[in-house]
Design an enzyme around this catalytic site. Structure first.
Site, PDB file in Angstrom:
ATOM      1  CG  HIS A  96      -1.626  -1.485   1.312  1.00  0.00           C
ATOM      2  ND1 HIS A  96      -0.814  -2.937   1.398  1.00  0.00           N
ATOM      3  CD2 HIS A  96      -3.300  -1.242   1.433  1.00  0.00           C
ATOM      4  CE1 HIS A  96      -2.398  -3.222   1.973  1.00  0.00           C
ATOM      5  NE2 HIS A  96      -3.070  -2.893   1.432  1.00  0.00           N
ATOM      6  CD  GLU A 134     -20.415  -4.083  24.956  1.00  0.00           C
ATOM      7  OE1 GLU A 134     -20.183  -3.460  23.714  1.00  0.00           O
ATOM      8  OE2 GLU A 134     -21.390  -4.472  25.685  1.00  0.00           O
ATOM      9  CG  HIS A 167     -28.331 -10.453  28.164  1.00  0.00           C
ATOM     10  ND1 HIS A 167     -28.817 -10.261  26.706  1.00  0.00           N
ATOM     11  CD2 HIS A 167     -28.255  -9.581  27.556  1.00  0.00           C
ATOM     12  CE1 HIS A 167     -29.116  -8.660  26.535  1.00  0.00           C
ATOM     13  NE2 HIS A 167     -29.100  -8.388  27.466  1.00  0.00           N
TER      14      HIS A 167
END
Lengths: 658, 658
Positions: free
Chosen positions: A20, A401, A463
């Site tokens: 790249h 999270e 959950h």
């Protein structure tokens, strides 16, 4: 000087016919000003604890980092290494890999992760600064990021967290080249990034990323702002210098071709052959590299002049050595756990262990993604870290999270801290990309994941983890612990802290579990990964049960029922498959034994147990997502009961005609 | 009327001693105004295709949805059902589950997902509107979301995408109660949400969420804005009505206790017993429920008045029936693939299959998370969807894997479209939470994941999936396909489109692979999950190889070498474990055979193969993350070669003394 970076990048990609070139060529001016005029670093000591941290979150632009490390004189990377870019066995991989070359602060490539690590670096710096003062810890964290990083959701989580915490020593550069792989960013995004960062409490500047004076001034300004992180949004041209493909997606990740590379040589008046840098420019870059030595020596003097206990503690923390008192803390916790008959959730046991550990280990920095009371991760002595106030050791990460995990990785890599953070096990999925990178880097991040099965009950299938335990055990180098009671929980925490080979994840129950380890004997049984918790009364056991966590006591009850029927069975507790697999073959064989029939039990899918089950596949567990209801009812509904285990054993016995 | 919602919620949680009363009590006024004055729906036909869609992304507040469905007269939910809230066997689970009660548009609970689904609903509506016009498709999508949803990274991805696309018929309500589980949001977040949404091109209003006039006016305004999605940020009090815990984290997810519930009765002057609603209020709500019938009948009249082909096509699309011409398209693709000896990457084969399919199936809506040229997912006839222009069938999702997956789920649930979207297999981790929800809901989302192993080469370990195949196969109901060549790729696409039991993921190689299926015979072998691709020359084969994808041809080469040595072996191709496991036992036994030795081969970890390997565990694959280098070099480095497979077979033979 910036052209040195540009041509190393262009020639290396052309030579490898892979890579790249666009980002290094576009961000070369920014990198040059940053390293020449600002970065605190010394190639002679890449791990100097008070160095500035530099992260390229747009990791595909690794040649920018490789070339700067080479040019400033890091010994770990030669021009020959760069010539072998992207070849097996070379240290110049397709994306930067943590410490493959000293000076690579973190592994990046999956977009947005580096921004999260950088936020972790910046938090770690402030927390250590609060303990050790400006003399020993006072550095900046710089991060480069591209359009892709800023589209990824994780960027929102950590940008928001950094702004909230007022991380004044974090400075981020947005490579605003308006190009991604698909084409112009206008295909997919219309965000006003400056307004977005401002909305998250960042100081924002917008500049021309090829105007070196503007870059210098912007960094000065950003350093002067101490109550907010800084964004410098830099308008750049991707593949700056290529005559026809610059500013287009072809400059992003295509091999430019000889014409483009020679055209760039003409345009930028670069007359050197590939991988050759003119002497005066080498000298200039080496000068940049040697600029930091004096600063580092002053820092060493300050360290030497510190009170002896401070110096010792600082060095201990930076080397990651456990403190003297930690063993006693663990011993006390184990003692506490083994003295009871009262059922206790392992998340609660973990909380009690942490009460002892956080007293003994100031390097522990806890947190939760907004489940503090559920994860049992905050202890009485932990003070909260708050915006601009870093003297605590507990962080409210918010419902983030992924950001939490990436930031914890940054803290773990920074040195001086041992981060642990909590969420529900089902939401390990939300931070899986960062868990994977922790494993790849062997970062000592600790993931505390409670509510580890259908046993969490009423919250229901969204959950309830079902496939997560197997899916996490599948990640190389990640030690997944699932203790069965208080003693095992303490043993697992001990194993986690002693582990130096990678991250750990501890899966803990919401529901109370009966103690199974009254007989606490010396030595950490859980640290061997698996052990015999109940032997058969015969030398020729017929059935061996394997179980972990909240299902172990069910297997033990099944053992007792079968014992009364005269069927000799053994029960193996397996709190950590990875550690068990690392034991000597002799130990593994002894534990697994030679009974003809093995039955594994876990309130999850069978995949991670299959290797022990052989053709039979006797498994008591789940094949389906969970259900909302009281824990006991849900276990009953899915047939994970003592009776079902006994039935499965009898079924095996009849199939084997034993 | 809002108090009906409040007390159903408070009493249900108190009765179940579990649940989340805070959100329904806080958002009751908003829900009441929205349903009473705006929502286009008819409880008599919950699946009416032109109904407005309503999503609660803060799914823990499911009682708000349950009570509104009950009050407005949906037949699927009685007050007794609500009395059995969160019990095994009831339809009122702890979080709303897709279509467990007709009227639940999507499963929510994992935060942020519902916002993503809503964006998908809104995209689907506009795309179908572009095809079928205002007469047949012209509805709003409303979504409720909490502080947690807006902290999650996925919210950024889909908010940014929605703003970019100018989804004027999407209206989002932010439950700005400033409380999460840990406490006040000031613990963790300082974002200016209004400014944030404005930065992503949203129309923004801020109101008092308990002022019904303000709510009504805001919705009017939002509906009038057609060139941008609308945010209505509603200042609310969590647990509105509770005398002491309202406005605190105790109202979020704690059982309120009798005192709070009776205190709320007093404060809000509510004199009814639990689960009893005063007659006049019942009548009022039933009136709301019957308001939509006339509108639906008008719509039915318009459908009936449509030209016959339009009506037929609309109904076909909404029922999810495949079009007549699709079989020919598949047949043509298979024909094309089987006629060649030229090695071809399966991603390229997939692209060729899609060329045929997108002509035959206008319901296919493709896209990629900024890897369009790498994933081979855009076909020649596909026009791009652009901001405000929805007449295309290809979406540039940007670098937003998670948002793409959640939005695709929304489109799949909406009806009328079959979404597929691409990224690299390694980045399945980024969208795993949405893949899981697709599987839980049995949504027919298709994930196209290329660069499916170390065979992608130079990009290195961050981009090379290793554990992902096993981790994905672990998800219940997700069919993971990994074809070995062009023919299998076409067969897998056929199986994907015929599948009605859940989402599919197709893992495709970057590198070219030799064709293995010259002998194309009628019938879809891949659809059986596994089949014998090479039989042994003997009735008593000694070794059976199992392989998938890019490693199948290596196993076939090993077969040939051993054949020449006189060792009879069989080769099984297993493109989809899930479909294989669903075959009759007889078929499975025949395919797996009875040779003493099985060797599995895959450039990944072994966990998902272990169940077929038995005790031996003969596996040629990976135990470690990958490496950057040319594909062939990387395979060599990790010992995944024909020679290694032959060696493993010989090793098995010697261990078994055969």
């Amino acid at each position: 000087m910036a052209n040195c970076i540009r041509f190393i990048a262009a020639d290396a990609v052309q030579n490898a016919t892979s890579g790249h070139p666009g980002m290094p060529m576009g961000m070369a001016d920014i990198a040059t000003v940053l390293f020449r005029d600002f970065m605190k670093f010394d190639p002679k000591d890449p791990s100097w604890p008070d160095r500035d941290r530099f992260v390229i979150s747009n990791g595909h632009g690794c040649l920018l980092l490789y070339s700067v490390l080479n040019l400033t004189g890091y010994e770990g990377i030669t021009m020959d290494d760069i010539r072998r870019f992207r070849q097996v066995g070379s240290n110049t991989a397709g994306h930067p890999e943590y410490w493959h070359i000293p000076g690579i602060e973190t592994t990046t490539g999956p977009l947005g992760q580096g921004v999260g690590n950088a936020v972790g670096f910046a938090i770690a710096e402030r927390v250590l600064n609060a303990t050790f003062g400006d003399d020993l810890q006072d550095h900046f964290t710089y991060v480069f990021m591209g359009d892709g990083c800023l589209m990824e959701g994780i960027s929102h989580e950590v940008i928001s967290l950094a702004g909230h915490l007022k991380l004044g020593k974090l400075i981020a550069f947005f490579d605003n080249n308006a190009i991604t792989i698909d084409g112009p960013t206008s295909l997919a995004v219309s965000d006003d990034q400056a307004a977005r960062f401002a909305a998250s409490n960042w100081h924002v500047q917008e500049i021309d990323g090829h105007d070196t004076d503007a870059i210098r001034e912007a960094i000065h300004n950003a350093q002067a702002v101490t109550d907010r992180p800084s964004l410098i949004s830099c308008k750049t041209v991707i593949g700056f210098g290529f005559p026809t493909i610059s500013g287009t997606r072809k400059a992003h990740s295509d091999t430019p071709g000889e014409d483009e590379v020679s055209g760039a040589r003409e345009l930028l008046e670069w007359n050197s052959k590939p991988f050759e840098i003119p002497e005066p420019l080498i000298d200039a870059w080496r000068g940049v590299g040697s600029r930091g030595e004096a600063t580092r020596r002053q820092w060493l003097n300050r360290l030497d002049a510190s009170p002896i206990p401070v110096k010792i503690e600082f060095e201990r923390r930076m080397r990651g050595v456990l403190p003297a008192q930690w063993r006693k803390a663990i011993a006390r916790a184990i003692n506490e756990m083994s003295g009871t008959d009262t059922p206790m959730a392992t998340r609660k046991a973990s909380g009690l262990v942490l009460e002892h550990l956080t007293v003994a280990m100031p390097e522990l920095i806890g947190g939760s993604a907004d489940l503090t009371p559920s994860n049992n991760v905050k202890t009485d002595i932990q003070k909260e870290i708050a915006p601009g106030k870093f003297s605590g050791s507990y962080l409210h990460y918010g419902v983030r999270e992924h950001g939490m995990a990436a930031a914890m990785n940054g803290m773990a890599l920074h040195g001086g801290l041992r981060p642990y953070g909590g969420t529900f096990l089902a939401f390990s999925d939300y931070c899986r990309p960062s868990i994977r990178l922790a494993a790849m880097m062997r970062a000592l991040t600790v993931f505390v994941m409670t509510h580890d099965s259908i046993g969490l009950g009423e919250d229901g299938p969204t959950h309830q983890p079902v496939e997560q335990l197997s899916a996490l055990r599948a990640i190389p180098h990640l030690a997944v612990f699932r203790p069965a009671d208080g003693v095992e929980t303490a043993e697992c925490w001990q194993a986690i802290l002693e582990r130096n080979e990678g991250p750990s994840l501890i899966a803990l129950s919401r529901q109370a579990l009966p103690p199974v380890r009254h007989d606490h004997s010396p030595g950490n049984k859980s640290a061997k990964g698996a052990y015999v918790v109940l032997e058969a009364e015969s030398d020729e056991p017929i059935v061996t049960f394997l179980a972990a966590g909240s299902e172990l006591h069910l297997a033990m009850e099944a053992h007792e029922i079968l014992r009364q029927e005269g069927v000799p069975t053994r029960v193996i507790s397996m709190p950590c498959r990875l550690l068990f697999e690392q034991q000597p073959e002799e130990y593994r064989r002894t534990v697994l034994g030679s009974s003809g029939i093995r039955v594994a039990v876990e309130a999850g899918i069978r995949d991670s147990w299959d290797r022990y089950l052989g053709e039979s596949g006797y498994f008591v567990g789940l094949t389906e997502f969970g259900a909302s209801g009281k824990a006991a009812d849900v276990f009953e509904k899915f047939g994970i009961t003592t009776e079902a285990i006994v039935r499965m054993a009898r079924h095996g016995i009849s199939e084997h005609e034993l």
